[in-house]
Motif scaffolding. Structure first.
Motif, PDB file in Angstrom:
ATOM      1  N   VAL A  64       8.405   2.235  -0.325  1.00  0.00           N
ATOM      2  CA  VAL A  64       7.005   1.891  -0.079  1.00  0.00           C
ATOM      3  C   VAL A  64       6.545   2.510   1.240  1.00  0.00           C
ATOM      4  O   VAL A  64       7.211   2.374   2.274  1.00  0.00           O
ATOM      5  CB  VAL A  64       6.822   0.366  -0.044  1.00  0.00           C
ATOM      6  CG1 VAL A  64       5.380  -0.006   0.291  1.00  0.00           C
ATOM      7  CG2 VAL A  64       7.235  -0.229  -1.393  1.00  0.00           C
ATOM      8  N   PRO A  66       3.128   2.427   3.330  1.00  0.00           N
ATOM      9  CA  PRO A  66       1.759   1.932   3.457  1.00  0.00           C
ATOM     10  C   PRO A  66       0.917   2.729   4.443  1.00  0.00           C
ATOM     11  O   PRO A  66       1.416   3.274   5.422  1.00  0.00           O
ATOM     12  CB  PRO A  66       1.962   0.494   3.959  1.00  0.00           C
ATOM     13  CG  PRO A  66       3.237   0.561   4.737  1.00  0.00           C
ATOM     14  CD  PRO A  66       4.091   1.597   4.067  1.00  0.00           C
ATOM     15  N   LEU A 103       0.908   3.105  -0.839  1.00  0.00           N
ATOM     16  CA  LEU A 103       0.260   1.798  -0.777  1.00  0.00           C
ATOM     17  C   LEU A 103      -0.855   1.861   0.265  1.00  0.00           C
ATOM     18  O   LEU A 103      -0.589   2.042   1.454  1.00  0.00           O
ATOM     19  CB  LEU A 103       1.274   0.704  -0.412  1.00  0.00           C
ATOM     20  CG  LEU A 103       0.725  -0.702  -0.135  1.00  0.00           C
ATOM     21  CD1 LEU A 103      -0.146  -1.189  -1.276  1.00  0.00           C
ATOM     22  CD2 LEU A 103       1.858  -1.691   0.124  1.00  0.00           C
ATOM     23  N   SER A 148      -3.365  -0.916  -9.326  1.00  0.00           N
ATOM     24  CA  SER A 148      -2.184  -0.053  -9.234  1.00  0.00           C
ATOM     25  C   SER A 148      -2.212   0.988 -10.341  1.00  0.00           C
ATOM     26  O   SER A 148      -2.678   0.713 -11.450  1.00  0.00           O
ATOM     27  CB  SER A 148      -0.894  -0.875  -9.359  1.00  0.00           C
ATOM     28  OG  SER A 148      -0.822  -1.871  -8.363  1.00  0.00           O
ATOM     29  N   SER A 207       1.185   4.192  -7.278  1.00  0.00           N
ATOM     30  CA  SER A 207       0.382   3.938  -6.089  1.00  0.00           C
ATOM     31  C   SER A 207      -0.337   2.610  -6.265  1.00  0.00           C
ATOM     32  O   SER A 207      -0.612   2.189  -7.393  1.00  0.00           O
ATOM     33  CB  SER A 207      -0.636   5.064  -5.848  1.00  0.00           C
ATOM     34  OG  SER A 207      -1.581   5.105  -6.906  1.00  0.00           O
ATOM     35  N   ALA A 208      -0.642   1.963  -5.146  1.00  0.00           N
ATOM     36  CA  ALA A 208      -1.341   0.679  -5.181  1.00  0.00           C
ATOM     37  C   ALA A 208      -2.393   0.649  -4.083  1.00  0.00           C
ATOM     38  O   ALA A 208      -2.208   1.243  -3.020  1.00  0.00           O
ATOM     39  CB  ALA A 208      -0.352  -0.471  -5.006  1.00  0.00           C
ATOM     40  N   GLY A 233       0.259  -5.611  -3.197  1.00  0.00           N
ATOM     41  CA  GLY A 233       0.609  -4.215  -3.370  1.00  0.00           C
ATOM     42  C   GLY A 233       1.965  -4.008  -4.020  1.00  0.00           C
ATOM     43  O   GLY A 233       2.136  -3.113  -4.847  1.00  0.00           O
TER      44      GLY A 233
END
Length: 304
Positions: A64, A66, A103, A148, A207-208, A233
């Motif tokens: 992940v 962000p 994210l 997402s 992806s979120a 997320g």
């Protein structure tokens, strides 16, 4: 999706730290609250909250990474670091320096307007969402919204690839050592396991996005915002279905919630941890039951 994605409409709000914001970036992940639910009650809650994709629960398969936008830079860094710490703690993993963003956490004045403009200028951000999901996003009048993009992968995390047009002969093309295969121009995914009971593929979050309105952040701590973003997320969930069944950070922006916890709760941590431990090549009903069993066991062990 690249770290260089241009968002022309993005409003970079220069916000002061919320009243209860933590100023340290090395705060440990502390879990609060208890899960006073039986195994059957936990199963029912997980069933309602989990949002399957084509019959399976999706999760990140890549570390992940962000990117937080909408606060002053020092506060964006605090939120991003806490999300990464949560991702590591629950087993999702976190990307290192220079990782490719997957994210996005965005704080803007008007969430609906931002989503509408983002959809006009970057429709690829919403790839894979159904018409119903897109309509729900457009009609959402809440202070927070999330979506997402997902992809089917095999057990190794590989998607259907497209070999070079010159690879192979005739209608069948193949990449280096069979890494990608196409038949008649259609990409084919290579699967290594076959079963009449369990699927041969799994759902991955590619992806979120978590979009929160500026006004709703007032009075909230950076820890709360980071933990909420991590919960939404890292997992595809339905916060409105949680109601008062369990103590959760998902209540942070719910209009009918009386109060929200100061950080991730035992329920939240157990949910995310079990999601990232559950077998990927299973149907959602099996995954949900496995998660509920693991969460109930953890709750029993944590109860004095």
């Amino acid at each position: 999706m690249s770290n260089r994605l241009s968002l022309p409409f993005l409003v970079l709000a220069a916000l002061a730290a919320p009243a209860l914001a933590q100023s340290e970036t090395d705060q440990p992940i502390v879990v609060t609250g208890k899960l006073p639910l039986t195994e059957d009650e936990t199963l029912e809650v997980v069933r309602r909250v989990a949002r399957p994709v084509d019959g399976q629960l999706a999760r990140f398969q890549e570390p992940v990474c962000p990117r937080v936008t909408g606060f002053q830079p020092q506060y964006e860094a605090i939120v991003a670091e806490r999300i990464k710490a949560t991702a590591e703690a629950v087993g999702a993993g976190a990307g290192g320096e220079g990782c490719v963003t997957n994210l996005y956490v965005v704080v803007v004045d008007d969430g609906r307007e931002f989503v509408a403009e983002l959809r006009r200028q970057h429709p690829e951000v919403f790839a894979g969402l159904s018409k119903r999901e897109l309509a729900a996003l457009a009609e959402n009048e809440g202070a927070a919204r999330s979506w997402s993009s997902t992809a089917l992968t095999n057990s190794d995390g590989a998607v259907a690839g497209t070999p070079a047009p010159t690879a192979g002969g005739g209608n069948v093309k193949w990449g280096y050592q069979g890494s990608s295969v196409s038949v008649g121009g259609a990409s084919v995914m290579r699967v290594r396991e076959g079963s009449n009971i369990n699927p041969s593929v799994q759902q991955a979050i590619v992806s979120a996005w978590v979009v929160v309105e500026t006004g709703a952040t007032f009075g909230k701590s950076l820890t709360q915002i980071a933990d909420y973003a991590a919960m939404r997320g890292l997992a595809m969930v339905r916060p409105g279905e949680l109601a008062s069944s369990a103590d959760s950070i998902l209540a942070l922006f719910e209009p009918e919630a009386s109060a929200a916890p100061p950080e991730l709760t035992q329920f939240d941590r157990a949910y995310l941890t079990s999601l990232y431990r559950v077998q990927g090549r299973r149907w959602a009903r099996q995954q949900v039951r496995q998660m509920a069993n693991a969460m109930a066991r953890e709750s029993e062990q944590a109860t004095p």
